[in-house]
Enzyme design. Structure first.
Site, PDB file in Angstrom:
ATOM      1  N   TYR A  52      -1.021  17.015 -18.633  1.00 57.37           N
ATOM      2  CA  TYR A  52      -0.674  15.839 -19.471  1.00 57.37           C
ATOM      3  C   TYR A  52      -1.742  15.577 -20.533  1.00 57.37           C
ATOM      4  O   TYR A  52      -1.569  14.741 -21.404  1.00 57.37           O
ATOM      5  CB  TYR A  52      -0.522  14.571 -18.622  1.00 57.37           C
ATOM      6  N   HIS A 110       0.970  22.041  -9.565  1.00 60.01           N
ATOM      7  CA  HIS A 110       2.028  21.364 -10.325  1.00 60.01           C
ATOM      8  C   HIS A 110       3.404  22.022 -10.165  1.00 60.01           C
ATOM      9  O   HIS A 110       4.408  21.346  -9.958  1.00 60.01           O
ATOM     10  CB  HIS A 110       1.638  21.310 -11.805  1.00 60.01           C
TER      11      HIS A 110
HETATM   12  N1  NAP Z   1       5.351  16.762 -10.987  1.00 63.42           N
HETATM   13  C1  NAP Z   1       6.118  16.922 -12.045  1.00 63.42           C
HETATM   14  O1  NAP Z   1       6.540  18.039 -12.390  1.00 63.42           O
HETATM   15  C2  NAP Z   1       6.476  15.741 -12.891  1.00 63.42           C
HETATM   16  C3  NAP Z   1       7.507  15.834 -13.834  1.00 63.42           C
HETATM   17  C4  NAP Z   1       7.838  14.683 -14.561  1.00 63.42           C
HETATM   18  C5  NAP Z   1       7.152  13.481 -14.320  1.00 63.42           C
HETATM   19  N2  NAP Z   1       6.140  13.423 -13.404  1.00 63.42           N
HETATM   20  C6  NAP Z   1       5.409  12.162 -13.128  1.00 63.42           C
HETATM   21  O2  NAP Z   1       6.374  11.147 -12.868  1.00 63.42           O
HETATM   22  C7  NAP Z   1       6.092  10.023 -13.724  1.00 63.42           C
HETATM   23  C8  NAP Z   1       7.338   9.222 -13.984  1.00 63.42           C
HETATM   24  O3  NAP Z   1       8.358  10.016 -14.557  1.00 63.42           O
HETATM   25  P1  NAP Z   1       8.770   9.927 -16.096  1.00 63.42           P
HETATM   26  O4  NAP Z   1       7.611   9.430 -16.841  1.00 63.42           O
HETATM   27  O5  NAP Z   1       9.351  11.245 -16.465  1.00 63.42           O
HETATM   28  O6  NAP Z   1       9.995   8.902 -16.122  1.00 63.42           O
HETATM   29  P2  NAP Z   1      10.502   7.572 -15.348  1.00 63.42           P
HETATM   30  O7  NAP Z   1       9.378   6.888 -14.650  1.00 63.42           O
HETATM   31  O8  NAP Z   1      11.713   7.952 -14.560  1.00 63.42           O
HETATM   32  O9  NAP Z   1      11.004   6.705 -16.590  1.00 63.42           O
HETATM   33  C9  NAP Z   1      10.112   6.241 -17.571  1.00 63.42           C
HETATM   34  C10 NAP Z   1      10.901   5.480 -18.620  1.00 63.42           C
HETATM   35  O10 NAP Z   1      11.500   4.323 -18.031  1.00 63.42           O
HETATM   36  C11 NAP Z   1      11.146   3.157 -18.800  1.00 63.42           C
HETATM   37  N3  NAP Z   1      11.003   2.033 -17.861  1.00 63.42           N
HETATM   38  C12 NAP Z   1      10.077   1.887 -16.883  1.00 63.42           C
HETATM   39  N4  NAP Z   1      10.272   0.741 -16.217  1.00 63.42           N
HETATM   40  C13 NAP Z   1      11.329   0.139 -16.786  1.00 63.42           C
HETATM   41  C14 NAP Z   1      12.012  -1.084 -16.542  1.00 63.42           C
HETATM   42  N5  NAP Z   1      11.628  -1.908 -15.577  1.00 63.42           N
HETATM   43  N6  NAP Z   1      13.079  -1.391 -17.339  1.00 63.42           N
HETATM   44  C15 NAP Z   1      13.470  -0.555 -18.331  1.00 63.42           C
HETATM   45  N7  NAP Z   1      12.874   0.608 -18.606  1.00 63.42           N
HETATM   46  C16 NAP Z   1      11.810   0.962 -17.839  1.00 63.42           C
HETATM   47  C17 NAP Z   1       9.847   3.501 -19.501  1.00 63.42           C
HETATM   48  O11 NAP Z   1       9.735   2.802 -20.723  1.00 63.42           O
HETATM   49  P3  NAP Z   1       8.525   1.742 -21.020  1.00 63.42           P
HETATM   50  O12 NAP Z   1       7.240   2.520 -20.953  1.00 63.42           O
HETATM   51  O13 NAP Z   1       8.858   1.255 -22.383  1.00 63.42           O
HETATM   52  O14 NAP Z   1       8.622   0.672 -19.970  1.00 63.42           O
HETATM   53  C18 NAP Z   1      10.036   4.999 -19.764  1.00 63.42           C
HETATM   54  O15 NAP Z   1      10.763   5.220 -20.960  1.00 63.42           O
HETATM   55  C19 NAP Z   1       5.480  10.699 -14.963  1.00 63.42           C
HETATM   56  O16 NAP Z   1       4.882   9.767 -15.837  1.00 63.42           O
HETATM   57  C20 NAP Z   1       4.556  11.686 -14.299  1.00 63.42           C
HETATM   58  O17 NAP Z   1       3.387  11.017 -13.862  1.00 63.42           O
HETATM   59  C21 NAP Z   1       5.802  14.534 -12.677  1.00 63.42           C
END
Ligand code: NAP
Length: 281
Positions: A52, A110
């Site tokens: 990241y 990862h």
């Molecule tokens: N291990 C892996 O391969 C892998 C892959 C992908 C992700 N990850 C990890 O998982 C974490 C989370 O996944 P992600 O970032 O892909 O997506 P997510 O958490 O599923 O969704 C994030 C989105 O949801 C919005 N959001 C959050 N809370 C909200 C609420 N209460 N109401 C409305 N919208 C809301 C955020 O916008 P705002 O910021 O505007 O609130 C953002 O656009 C990542 O940041 C990373 O740390 C790991």
């Protein structure tokens, strides 16, 4: 507000918060602000990766926050090009430095990168990094049953965590049953389905019945199916609301949401096709 959800106990005996803050894309001074705000809002688990490119931002937020470092758990991850043993050991030490120098609380591989096929070697490096004190708990991400069997057969060491894609459109029941049988905690990545699951009529109707937000329903659903979600939000109000998970879903509500993410359901599927069997990162 801190979450009222009880912590997990990992298979190495370490207590882990029931919810964490995803930090993908939180970079630069805005990223530091968002991560610091998350800590102040009550998150005690931060999820990042060497991939990241924001470990320095996480380190800076840890320095800047009023929350003592000892109360925070930090997860970071090893990328595929660093799977060869010596590179893995160097990468882990570099992550530790970028995060501020303390031992890394949870270190994950990862992706398995099966075509490259050096993930067993990487796992040996992660085990040795724990022996050396660079990391505390160790686990994997995006590992499916064959990858888990390979590393456990080779080393006898069972990961503490497997962080995989789980959201209402992809519930991964067979994998979760397998990892639960081994005492591995499942962390859910993209737990809100990148926000898409928050507009689903099933989710919004359950939210309306409880008088809560769609995100609270989805995050509580993760908890009730036994998973540890790491939702990302840069907005302090949404960060705080996402921790406020006192509602309790009925079994029928949990089942209705889980049904969205089973093969055959119209919206079933991975968000962007990240299939651990073929993905190389
Ligand atoms: N291990 C892996 O391969 C892998 C892959 C992908 C992700 N990850 C990890 O998982 C974490 C989370 O996944 P992600 O970032 O892909 O997506 P997510 O958490 O599923 O969704 C994030 C989105 O949801 C919005 N959001 C959050 N809370 C909200 C609420 N209460 N109401 C409305 N919208 C809301 C955020 O916008 P705002 O910021 O505007 O609130 C953002 O656009 C990542 O940041 C990373 O740390 C790991």
């Amino acid at each position: 507000m801190r979450t009222a959800l009880p912590p997990f106990t990992l298979n190495d005996g370490v207590e882990y918060p029931a919810i964490g803050l995803g930090t993908f894309g939180m970079r630069g001074s805005e990223g530091v602000d968002a991560i610091t705000a998350g800590l102040e809002a009550g998150y005690r688990l931060l999820d990042t990766s060497s991939g990241y490119r924001n470990e320095p931002e996480v380190g800076e937020a840890l320095r800047r926050t009023t929350v003592p470092r000892s109360q925070v758990r930090v997860t970071t991850k090893l990328l595929g090009p660093d799977h060869p043993y010596e590179r893995a050991r160097r990468s882990i030490r570099a992550s530790r430095e970028r995060l501020g120098g303390d031992p890394i609380d949870l270190y994950l591989i990862h992706w398995p990168n099966p075509r490259q096929n050096r993930f067993v070697e990487a796992w040996r490096a992660v085990i040795d990094a724990r022996e050396a004190g660079d990391v505390v708990s160790i686990g994997v991400s995006n590992f499916e049953r064959p990858h888990l069997e390979a590393i456990i057969d080779a080393t006898g060491v069972v990961p503490a965590v497997d962080q995989v894609e789980i959201h209402p459109y992809f519930v991964s029941e067979p994998l979760r049953a397998f990892t639960a049988g081994l005492g591995i905690v499942t962390e859910s990545w993209s737990p809100l389905g990148l926000g898409r699951a928050l507009h689903d009529p099933v989710v919004t109707s359950v939210a309306a019945e409880h008088g809560v937000t769609a995100a609270q329903v989805v995050l509580r659903w993760h908890h009730q199916i036994g998973c540890l979600p790491v939702p990302r939000s840069s907005d302090p109000r949404r960060q705080a609301a996402n921790l406020d998970l006192a509602l309790v879903l009925s079994e029928e509500e949990v089942e209705r949401i889980s049904a969205l993410g089973r093969p055959g359901s119209p919206r079933y599927g991975r968000l962007w096709g990240g299939d651990p069997a073929t993905e190389e990162r």
